[in-house]
Design an enzyme around this catalytic site. Structure first.
Site, PDB file in Angstrom:
ATOM      1  N   ASP A 187     -10.944   1.405 -24.207  1.00  9.65           N
ATOM      2  CA  ASP A 187     -11.349   1.301 -22.801  1.00  9.65           C
ATOM      3  C   ASP A 187     -11.080   2.612 -22.061  1.00  9.65           C
ATOM      4  OD1 ASP A 187     -12.146  -1.353 -22.785  1.00  9.65           O
ATOM      5  OD2 ASP A 187     -10.156  -2.112 -22.267  1.00  9.65           O
ATOM      6  N   ARG A 214      -3.946  -8.703 -20.275  1.00 11.31           N
ATOM      7  CA  ARG A 214      -4.912  -8.400 -21.335  1.00 11.31           C
ATOM      8  C   ARG A 214      -4.354  -7.416 -22.367  1.00 11.31           C
ATOM      9  NH1 ARG A 214      -8.301  -4.119 -20.803  1.00 11.31           N
ATOM     10  NH2 ARG A 214     -10.129  -5.172 -21.660  1.00 11.31           N
ATOM     11  N   PRO A 253       0.831  -1.221   0.000  1.00  9.58           N
ATOM     12  CA  PRO A 253       0.000   0.000   0.000  1.00  9.58           C
ATOM     13  C   PRO A 253       0.856   1.258   0.000  1.00  9.58           C
ATOM     14  CG  PRO A 253      -0.131  -1.144   2.125  1.00  9.58           C
ATOM     15  CD  PRO A 253       0.645  -2.033   1.207  1.00  9.58           C
ATOM     16  N   GLU A 273       2.602  -7.636   8.328  1.00 10.83           N
ATOM     17  CA  GLU A 273       2.987  -6.224   8.175  1.00 10.83           C
ATOM     18  C   GLU A 273       3.908  -6.019   6.979  1.00 10.83           C
ATOM     19  OE1 GLU A 273       1.647  -3.643   9.780  1.00 10.83           O
ATOM     20  OE2 GLU A 273       0.370  -5.210  10.612  1.00 10.83           O
TER      21      GLU A 273
END
Ligand code: SAM
Length: 273
Positions: free
Chosen positions: A182, A167, A98, A125
């Site tokens: 897209d 993709r 993160p 963690e």
């Protein structure tokens, strides 16, 4: 493209056998190998975590098994670890985190140009940071975040990234232009920089809701204009920040009117004359 994944939950990657990615594997476009980190844990309990130095909650993944796992996987793949791969190809180690750099469509396009990706899926963690530092002296390493939220492990983040990257590989999606059109597709077409608008299919009427008349008209210019209007409205409603990033001159007078009608203020210099 070869993809190695290191995890303590190999079962998490079952979905890679399905749908487009499953077909890409069958066709040999991607070669995915999932490795259980605990194979490189040397104690009877196959431990891969320990308490953090300095105190604090949770556990940290120990460097020993990670170092050995990555050495072994890189060696088996024949990676030259004598110097760090320059950007734009070769092998890259991706560490979901993160606190990493944000993963975007552009990142997916960059990774799609690599020959080999290794995903190191942390838990608890996270991984002892010395692993990232040390391996980073031999292979290009990116710590990458899939969004401003915290997952319980790197596995769902790796799945998201692998799907978005795979993709983009030639032959994975049947119609290559659908990828370029897209949202975030990066194409140079009329929707570049905008979110894709709504889609409709048969039947023409469903629960009293009808398909917009213009889509049935056969008037290609009118349909293209309607689609752009919808893209502008959706982008203004869901991601106004993207409108601020459009290149100068990307919006014409009609676009500006559509945005104004949607309650979005557009600066005069955004407008092409
Ligand atoms: N204490 C860590 C922090 O705040 O940065 C969070 C650890 S999280 C509970 C466990 C693992 O999940 C991380 O090591 C990472 O591999 C993965 N993870 C969690 N959120 C993520 C995100 N937004 N993007 C990528 N990976 C994520």
């Amino acid at each position: 493209m070869r993809i190695d994944i290191v995890t303590i939950f190999p079962g998490f990657f079952g979905p890679l056998q399905l749908s487009l990615l499953g077909k890409a594997t069958q066709r040999g476009i991607i070669d995915v190998r999932v490795h259980d980190l605990r194979e490189w844990a040397n104690d009877p309990h196959r431990t891969v975590d320990d308490a953090p130095f300095g105190g604090g909650p949770g556990m940290v993944m120990t460097p020993g098994p990670w170092g050995e796992a990555l050495d072994s996987i890189l060696a088996r793949a024949g990676v030259d670890t004598s110097s760090v791969t320059p950007p734009g190809g070769g092998t890259r180690l991706i560490v979901p985190s993160p606190s990493g750099v944000p993963f975007r469509q552009q990142s997916a396009a960059g990774y799609a140009r690599c020959d080999h990706l290794v995903f190191a899926c942390g838990r608890y963690e996270g991984i002892d940071t010395r692993v990232i530092e040390e391996v980073g002296t031999r292979v290009a390493v990116d710590e990458v975040s899939v969004g401003d939220y915290v997952l319980s492990g790197g596995e769902p983040a790796a799945l998201i990234m692998i799907d978005a990257i795979a993709r983009l590989l030639p032959g994975v999606v049947g119609n290559a232009s659908s990828v370029a059109d897209d949202s975030f597709g990066g194409g140079t077409g009329p929707m570049a920089g905008l979110l894709e608008g709504p889609a409709y299919t048969r039947p023409r009427e469903w629960r009293g809701r009808v398909v917009p008349e213009v889509l049935l008209s056969g008037d290609h210019a009118a349909i293209a204009r309607w689609r752009r209007d919808q893209s502008l409205r959706r982008t203004a409603a869901h991601r106004p920040d993207l409108l601020g990033s459009l290149p100068a001159g990307a919006l014409n007078a009609r676009d500006r009117q559509v945005l104004a009608d949607a309650g979005f203020p557009v600066m005069a210099e955004d407008v092409a004359h």
